[in-house]
Design a protein around this motif. Structure first.
Motif, PDB file in Angstrom:
ATOM      1  N   GLU A  75     -37.035  73.170  64.528  1.00 12.66           N
ATOM      2  CA  GLU A  75     -37.336  72.071  63.611  1.00 12.66           C
ATOM      3  C   GLU A  75     -38.535  72.399  62.724  1.00 12.66           C
ATOM      4  O   GLU A  75     -38.563  72.044  61.542  1.00 12.66           O
ATOM      5  N   ARG A  76     -39.496  73.117  63.304  1.00  8.64           N
ATOM      6  CA  ARG A  76     -40.736  73.404  62.578  1.00  8.64           C
ATOM      7  C   ARG A  76     -40.597  74.588  61.617  1.00  8.64           C
ATOM      8  O   ARG A  76     -41.077  74.538  60.482  1.00  8.64           O
ATOM      9  N   ASP A  77     -39.922  75.651  62.049  1.00 10.23           N
ATOM     10  CA  ASP A  77     -39.964  76.911  61.308  1.00 10.23           C
ATOM     11  C   ASP A  77     -38.673  77.269  60.583  1.00 10.23           C
ATOM     12  O   ASP A  77     -38.678  78.151  59.721  1.00 10.23           O
ATOM     13  N   PHE A  78     -37.574  76.629  60.932  1.00 16.92           N
ATOM     14  CA  PHE A  78     -36.293  76.975  60.318  1.00 16.92           C
ATOM     15  C   PHE A  78     -35.799  75.791  59.500  1.00 16.92           C
ATOM     16  O   PHE A  78     -35.531  74.720  60.046  1.00 16.92           O
ATOM     17  N   GLU A  79     -35.681  75.984  58.226  1.00 16.64           N
ATOM     18  CA  GLU A  79     -35.308  74.890  57.342  1.00 16.64           C
ATOM     19  C   GLU A  79     -33.894  74.402  57.660  1.00 16.64           C
ATOM     20  O   GLU A  79     -32.940  75.180  57.709  1.00 16.64           O
TER      21      GLU A  79
ATOM     22  N   THR B 180     -13.963  77.999  62.907  1.00 16.05           N
ATOM     23  CA  THR B 180     -13.982  76.553  62.659  1.00 16.05           C
ATOM     24  C   THR B 180     -12.577  76.007  62.459  1.00 16.05           C
ATOM     25  O   THR B 180     -12.383  74.799  62.464  1.00 16.05           O
ATOM     26  N   VAL B 181     -11.617  76.911  62.241  1.00 17.44           N
ATOM     27  CA  VAL B 181     -10.197  76.556  62.203  1.00 17.44           C
ATOM     28  C   VAL B 181      -9.487  77.473  63.184  1.00 17.44           C
ATOM     29  O   VAL B 181      -9.729  78.686  63.195  1.00 17.44           O
ATOM     30  N   SER B 182      -8.656  76.894  64.044  1.00 14.54           N
ATOM     31  CA  SER B 182      -7.991  77.699  65.065  1.00 14.54           C
ATOM     32  C   SER B 182      -7.090  78.763  64.438  1.00 14.54           C
ATOM     33  O   SER B 182      -6.687  78.645  63.275  1.00 14.54           O
ATOM     34  N   GLU B 183      -6.777  79.787  65.200  1.00 11.88           N
ATOM     35  CA  GLU B 183      -5.975  80.885  64.676  1.00 11.88           C
ATOM     36  C   GLU B 183      -4.593  80.437  64.219  1.00 11.88           C
ATOM     37  O   GLU B 183      -4.035  80.992  63.271  1.00 11.88           O
ATOM     38  N   ASP B 184      -4.030  79.416  64.905  1.00 15.84           N
ATOM     39  CA  ASP B 184      -2.716  78.931  64.483  1.00 15.84           C
ATOM     40  C   ASP B 184      -2.805  77.872  63.388  1.00 15.84           C
ATOM     41  O   ASP B 184      -1.790  77.337  62.941  1.00 15.84           O
ATOM     42  N   GLY B 185      -4.046  77.546  62.967  1.00 11.92           N
ATOM     43  CA  GLY B 185      -4.226  76.612  61.860  1.00 11.92           C
ATOM     44  C   GLY B 185      -3.954  75.164  62.180  1.00 11.92           C
ATOM     45  O   GLY B 185      -3.892  74.324  61.278  1.00 11.92           O
ATOM     46  N   SER B 186      -3.865  74.824  63.483  1.00  6.27           N
ATOM     47  CA  SER B 186      -3.514  73.445  63.856  1.00  6.27           C
ATOM     48  C   SER B 186      -4.714  72.599  64.252  1.00  6.27           C
ATOM     49  O   SER B 186      -4.561  71.403  64.502  1.00  6.27           O
ATOM     50  N   ALA B 187      -5.890  73.176  64.354  1.00  5.43           N
ATOM     51  CA  ALA B 187      -7.084  72.431  64.759  1.00  5.43           C
ATOM     52  C   ALA B 187      -8.281  72.906  63.948  1.00  5.43           C
ATOM     53  O   ALA B 187      -8.350  74.076  63.535  1.00  5.43           O
ATOM     54  N   ALA B 188      -9.210  71.981  63.726  1.00 11.67           N
ATOM     55  CA  ALA B 188     -10.416  72.300  62.967  1.00 11.67           C
ATOM     56  C   ALA B 188     -11.589  71.524  63.535  1.00 11.67           C
ATOM     57  O   ALA B 188     -11.424  70.418  64.057  1.00 11.67           O
ATOM     58  N   VAL B 189     -12.778  72.120  63.454  1.00  8.25           N
ATOM     59  CA  VAL B 189     -14.000  71.494  63.938  1.00  8.25           C
ATOM     60  C   VAL B 189     -15.007  71.428  62.800  1.00  8.25           C
ATOM     61  O   VAL B 189     -15.409  72.468  62.261  1.00  8.25           O
ATOM     62  N   ALA B 190     -15.388  70.207  62.438  1.00  9.04           N
ATOM     63  CA  ALA B 190     -16.401  70.005  61.409  1.00  9.04           C
ATOM     64  C   ALA B 190     -17.731  69.695  62.087  1.00  9.04           C
ATOM     65  O   ALA B 190     -17.844  68.692  62.798  1.00  9.04           O
ATOM     66  N   ASN B 191     -18.701  70.560  61.907  1.00  9.20           N
ATOM     67  CA  ASN B 191     -20.014  70.356  62.524  1.00  9.20           C
ATOM     68  C   ASN B 191     -20.809  69.328  61.725  1.00  9.20           C
ATOM     69  O   ASN B 191     -20.950  69.450  60.506  1.00  9.20           O
ATOM     70  N   VAL B 192     -21.314  68.322  62.443  1.00  7.46           N
ATOM     71  CA  VAL B 192     -22.110  67.257  61.839  1.00  7.46           C
ATOM     72  C   VAL B 192     -23.572  67.503  62.179  1.00  7.46           C
ATOM     73  O   VAL B 192     -23.939  67.592  63.353  1.00  7.46           O
ATOM     74  N   THR B 193     -24.404  67.633  61.158  1.00 10.46           N
ATOM     75  CA  THR B 193     -25.832  67.865  61.362  1.00 10.46           C
ATOM     76  C   THR B 193     -26.611  66.619  60.960  1.00 10.46           C
ATOM     77  O   THR B 193     -26.390  66.066  59.871  1.00 10.46           O
ATOM     78  N   PHE B 194     -27.508  66.187  61.836  1.00  9.60           N
ATOM     79  CA  PHE B 194     -28.336  65.018  61.553  1.00  9.60           C
ATOM     80  C   PHE B 194     -29.716  65.463  61.092  1.00  9.60           C
ATOM     81  O   PHE B 194     -30.148  66.597  61.370  1.00  9.60           O
ATOM     82  N   ASP B 195     -30.405  64.574  60.406  1.00  9.91           N
ATOM     83  CA  ASP B 195     -31.765  64.924  59.980  1.00  9.91           C
ATOM     84  C   ASP B 195     -32.820  64.489  60.994  1.00  9.91           C
ATOM     85  O   ASP B 195     -34.024  64.594  60.726  1.00  9.91           O
ATOM     86  N   VAL B 196     -32.374  63.988  62.138  1.00  8.52           N
ATOM     87  CA  VAL B 196     -33.265  63.671  63.254  1.00  8.52           C
ATOM     88  C   VAL B 196     -32.669  64.282  64.519  1.00  8.52           C
ATOM     89  O   VAL B 196     -31.508  64.701  64.531  1.00  8.52           O
TER      90      VAL B 196
ATOM     91  N   PRO C 295     -25.418  84.768  63.419  1.00  6.21           N
ATOM     92  CA  PRO C 295     -26.768  84.573  62.887  1.00  6.21           C
ATOM     93  C   PRO C 295     -26.866  83.252  62.124  1.00  6.21           C
ATOM     94  O   PRO C 295     -25.964  82.905  61.352  1.00  6.21           O
ATOM     95  N   ILE C 296     -27.944  82.520  62.375  1.00  4.62           N
ATOM     96  CA  ILE C 296     -28.165  81.254  61.663  1.00  4.62           C
ATOM     97  C   ILE C 296     -29.106  81.461  60.489  1.00  4.62           C
ATOM     98  O   ILE C 296     -28.905  80.917  59.402  1.00  4.62           O
ATOM     99  N   GLY C 297     -30.135  82.259  60.694  1.00  4.69           N
ATOM    100  CA  GLY C 297     -31.090  82.504  59.623  1.00  4.69           C
ATOM    101  C   GLY C 297     -32.413  82.962  60.169  1.00  4.69           C
ATOM    102  O   GLY C 297     -32.584  83.182  61.369  1.00  4.69           O
ATOM    103  N   ALA C 298     -33.355  83.132  59.257  1.00  2.00           N
ATOM    104  CA  ALA C 298     -34.702  83.569  59.618  1.00  2.00           C
ATOM    105  C   ALA C 298     -35.679  82.428  59.378  1.00  2.00           C
ATOM    106  O   ALA C 298     -35.433  81.535  58.559  1.00  2.00           O
ATOM    107  N   SER C 299     -36.797  82.465  60.104  1.00  3.02           N
ATOM    108  CA  SER C 299     -37.830  81.457  59.896  1.00  3.02           C
ATOM    109  C   SER C 299     -38.446  81.637  58.514  1.00  3.02           C
ATOM    110  O   SER C 299     -38.241  82.666  57.850  1.00  3.02           O
ATOM    111  N   GLN C 300     -39.192  80.675  58.087  1.00  4.41           N
ATOM    112  CA  GLN C 300     -39.725  80.709  56.726  1.00  4.41           C
ATOM    113  C   GLN C 300     -40.643  81.902  56.497  1.00  4.41           C
ATOM    114  O   GLN C 300     -40.677  82.453  55.390  1.00  4.41           O
TER     115      GLN C 300
END
Length: 834
Positions: free
Chosen positions: A60-64, A215-231, A557-562
């Motif tokens: 929360e502190r170092d990764f935007e 995020t989409v299954s190999e057979d294309g029948s399912a998908a996962v949408a990640n929900v990110t909150f600001d808290v 990989p998600i990213g690097a700190s600031q």
């Protein structure tokens, strides 16, 4: 204390409407404060200052944009076919609507994300192919140049031999210059390839590591949408989650089922459901059988329900100021109902016995309050001590649960010694059966069962040894599964099969693998900050080390700190969040020190649901010994004070340890191993709720000492009045077992009602408490303790003389009060009262 309670009981009897009105006013005031100040309950269990929370705070502190909570929306086609373009468009529109909800920072489009992942992997593959082709062309060019040089050298040699070197020297020098120019160009191209090769290799490494993430299954029948909150997740309000659930439920996409994950769909458990009501009904039946009248059965229920209302509303009034875990008020209701009914029953039962012996109504109420009420106070104090001691663990939510439970028990005590006498005065002799009142009207009083009779013949020593041996052996056998106990937190798999949280979990497990339901967040602290161009190299080097760890399915990989001094990764385990393999993976990652591309070692931190469960379990395991020492120590002092004995409290405590271990064995067998799981509605056995052992220890210890007090105080009273020790044991057991049996059945039925709760947190707590009371009341208190005290004989009541002199005589059984206020009532008085 007994005299004070006697006077309080008589006052409540004389001023019964005042007392009843006062309690109703307290209930109304509690309702007003609840409506005015109550806040939302949290469905997340967290601990401050754990390895998981420290990593979360660093993110929360170092990764935007990486510090907020997260959830998921899972979509699947109804017929298992791939999504159509129209369905994808409608889902993306739904995700956009969810993204507009307050506190939602972003909702990732799973189709666009998967396309990016696929195209990125293709670009890396194309780049590697181009690099390979380029290298092959350079190799061929180098071979041509080398061949040209060899031919040129042969021409020079031949010309020298023929004597024509001078005439063709210019041509040979020009040809050699062409070869040098070609070599220089090849060198420049090789340098470019050598420069691009590491980046392509690093990109290929990262791509290969990420290949298990979809995020989409190999057979294309399912998908996962990640929900990110600001808290953070535990700060996401119930209103926000409800709004997201409503949007998902109203999506109405033809041929597509959409479900929010447990982090969004997890609901606050209901305080009173069908199972809990069934438990109260069973308690009412037991009360009717015990007391013989509908009115008598209704009184303990009425006072207990009123007490639960006051305690629950008053406690929840502070939920706007302090974060309440959703299970906290349910625990208060469990305890408030169970002890409230029992404590009132003890006083009513004593009052009925005295009325049948000819006592005056108000005098009987006062005496019942001063004797049984005195025992209720001491028993309740023992429970309160055990519950309040949860605050010394340093675990905030656990201490709050203990405090709310203690408040519920305190209110139950106050109700028992004030409202119960008031209501008893209001109903008068109608607390007795009609034939009992008729018998008293004739002047015939019932025999005082407190007197020693021929029925108090002690058991044989052989029988005592047999009962003790078989009872201990049986409890140890039941306790055996506890040696395999694992602790954890509930996940989506433990939710009811028809719930959105379970369906989302099940789809992800089937289409994306078990580990997709519990990704780990790994932060690698580098020895020193790196340049922007060096981030990919470090991600590849550390990611490769992570990917080589056992049980890792993918590393993203998600990213690097600031300041680029740390890198973040999402690690997908091969196992489910609650599996042993994932717990082992968390420990392995925390112990791993991967080599960085620039040299030196990185330090890893891990966050996520699995690591949070491990941290909570470790923390509770650390504080459990301290808690046991404190609770057992304080309770031993109380019992020594009450019974004026050393061995009686020790046998009581040893018996409790046996029943507690057996209760843990039953919990482990059903909820973790899966024995009889279908009977108890456990469709997904897994780790035992992490805070259940310490909660059960506190509550069951307090309740065990309750039954010890009510049974053994009768033995103590008989022994103090001159009965031989072994005769006193049998007398106390005979005099108290009926009411203790009824009280235990009531408590078991109330706790058992919560076993069938839909909530995976409440269910094991209800079973653990019900099973623990069953074993402790009927095996330990009614079988093992009498057998042990028979074998101890006179030594059971041994107390060092120096301690006997300094201990105050608390007279918990109210013997002095009974001597100063003998039970008596004339036939005329009975007739007038009836």
């Amino acid at each position: 204390m007994a005299e004070l309670l006697y006077r309080l009981g008589r006052f409540a009897a004389r001023r019964h409407w005042t007392v009843i009105g006062a309690w109703l006013a307290v209930l109304a005031l509690s309702a007003v404060t609840y409506v005015s100040f109550a806040g939302a309950l949290s469905t997340n269990i967290t601990l401050p200052d754990t390895p998981t929370t420290r990593v979360s705070q660093q993110l929360e502190r170092d990764f935007e944009g990486a510090g907020g909570g997260a959830g998921a929306i899972v979509a699947e086609t109804s017929d298992g076919s791939a999504f159509t373009a129209a369905q994808e468009d409608e889902l993306v529109a739904l995700f956009d609507r969810v993204a507009e909800v307050e506190s939602v920072a972003d909702v990732a489009d799973p189709f666009a994300t998967q396309e990016q992942l696929d195209s990125s992997a293709q670009r890396v593959a194309d780049g590697k192919a181009q690099l390979t082709d380029g290298q092959a062309q350079l190799t061929a060019g180098q071979a041509q140049i080398d061949g040209g040089r060899e031919a040129l050298a042969a021409q020079r040699t031949q010309a020298r031999e023929d004597g024509t070197l001078a005439s063709i020297r210019g041509q040979l020098d020009a040809a050699e210059q062409q070869l040098d120019d070609g070599q220089a160009e090849l060198d420049r191209q090789q340098a470019r390839i050598d420069e691009q090769a590491p980046q392509l290799e690093q990109g290929a490494t990262v791509s290969d590591l990420s290949s298990g993430f979809r995020t989409v299954s190999e057979d294309g029948s399912a998908a996962v949408a990640n929900v990110t909150f600001d808290v953070s997740t535990n700060e996401v309000t119930a209103e926000v989650k409800t709004e997201i659930e409503d949007l998902v439920a109203e999506a109405g996409i033809d041929g597509v089922d959409v479900h929010p994950s447990q982090d969004i769909a997890q609901t606050v458990p209901s305080i009173l459901g069908p199972g809990e009501i069934a438990g109260v009904v069973v308690a009412a039946v037991v009360l009717f059988v015990m007391l013989g009248t509908v009115l008598g059965a209704a009184l303990p229920l009425l006072t207990a329900l009123l007490g639960v209302g006051v305690a629950s509303l008053a406690s929840l009034s502070f939920s706007g100021l302090v974060e309440f875990v959703s299970v906290t008020p349910v625990l208060g209701v469990m305890l408030g109902l169970a002890v409230g009914i029992d404590y009132s029953l003890f006083i009513i039962n004593r009052h009925r016995r005295q009325l049948k012996q000819g006592a005056d109504l108000h005098e009987s109420i006062g005496l019942a309050n001063g004797t049984s009420g005195n025992a209720v106070v001491f028993a309740g104090v023992t429970v309160i001590v055990a519950l309040l001691a949860l605050n010394v663990t340093g675990v905030g939510f656990l201490g709050l649960m203990g405090t709310v439970g203690a408040v519920a028990v305190l209110v139950a005590i106050l109700m028992a010694i004030t409202l119960t006498p008031a209501v008893l005065a209001l109903v008068g002799p109608r607390i007795l059966r009609r034939r009992e009142r008729a018998r008293l009207a004739t002047g015939e009083a019932y025999e005082d069962d407190a007197k020693i009779t021929d029925r108090d013949k002690p058991m044989s020593t052989t029988r005592a040894w047999t009962v003790l041996g078989l009872g201990v052996a049986a409890l140890l056998v039941i306790a055996a599964p506890a040696t395999q106990m694992r602790l954890g937190l509930p996940d989506g798999s433990t939710q009811p099969p028809d719930s959105a949280g379970f369906k989302a979990y099940d789809i992800q497990a089937q289409k994306f693998g078990d580990g997709s339901n519990g990704p780990l967040l790994v932060v690698a602290d580098l020895p020193a900050p790196v340049g922007e161009d060096d981030v990919l190299a470090e991600q590849a080097a550390i990611g490769e080390a992570l990917g080589q760890t056992w049980n890792v399915e993918a590393v993203v990989p998600i990213g690097a700190s600031q300041d680029r001094s740390a890198l973040a990764f999402q690690v997908i385990p091969a196992g489910s969040p609650s599996s042993e393999s994932t717990a082992e993976l968390v420990q392995n990652l925390r112990n791993l020190t991967p080599e960085t591309a620039a040299g030196g070692e990185a330090t890893l931190g891990v966050a996520g649901n699995a690591s949070a469960g491990i941290d909570i379990s470790d923390k509770l395991s650390e504080v459990l010994p301290l808690y046991l020492v404190l609770v057992v120590g304080l309770s031993l002092l109380i019992l020594i004070l009450v019974f004026r004995s050393i061995l009686v409290p020790l046998t009581a405590t040893l018996g409790f340890v046996l029943s507690l271990l057996a209760a843990f064995g039953g919990i482990t067998a059903i909820f973790q191993i899966g024995f009889l799981s279908d009977l108890f509605g456990v469709h997904a056995p897994g780790p035992v709720l992490s805070f259940l052992p310490i909660i059960a220890t506190g509550i069951l210890f307090g309740l065990a000492m309750d039954y010890q007090l009510f049974l053994v105080s009768g033995m103590r009273e008989a022994y103090a009045h001159g009965a031989p020790a072994r005769v006193a044991v049998q007398h106390g057991l005979r005099a108290g077992r009926a009411v203790v049996t009824a009280a235990a059945i009531i408590m078991i039925s109330v706790f058992a009602g919560f076993i069938f709760s839909h909530d995976a947190t409440i269910k094991p707590i209800g079973f653990g408490l019900a099973f623990g009371v069953l074993l402790d009341a009927f095996v330990v208190r009614m079988l093992l303790i009498p057998a042990a005290m028979h074998l101890l004989g006179e030594s059971a009541w041994w107390l060092p003389k120096w301690l006997d002199r300094i201990l105050p005589d608390v007279d918990v059984e109210g013997a002095r009060l009974e001597r100063s206020h003998p039970v008596h009532q004339t036939a005329d008085e009975v007739a007038t009262a009836t």
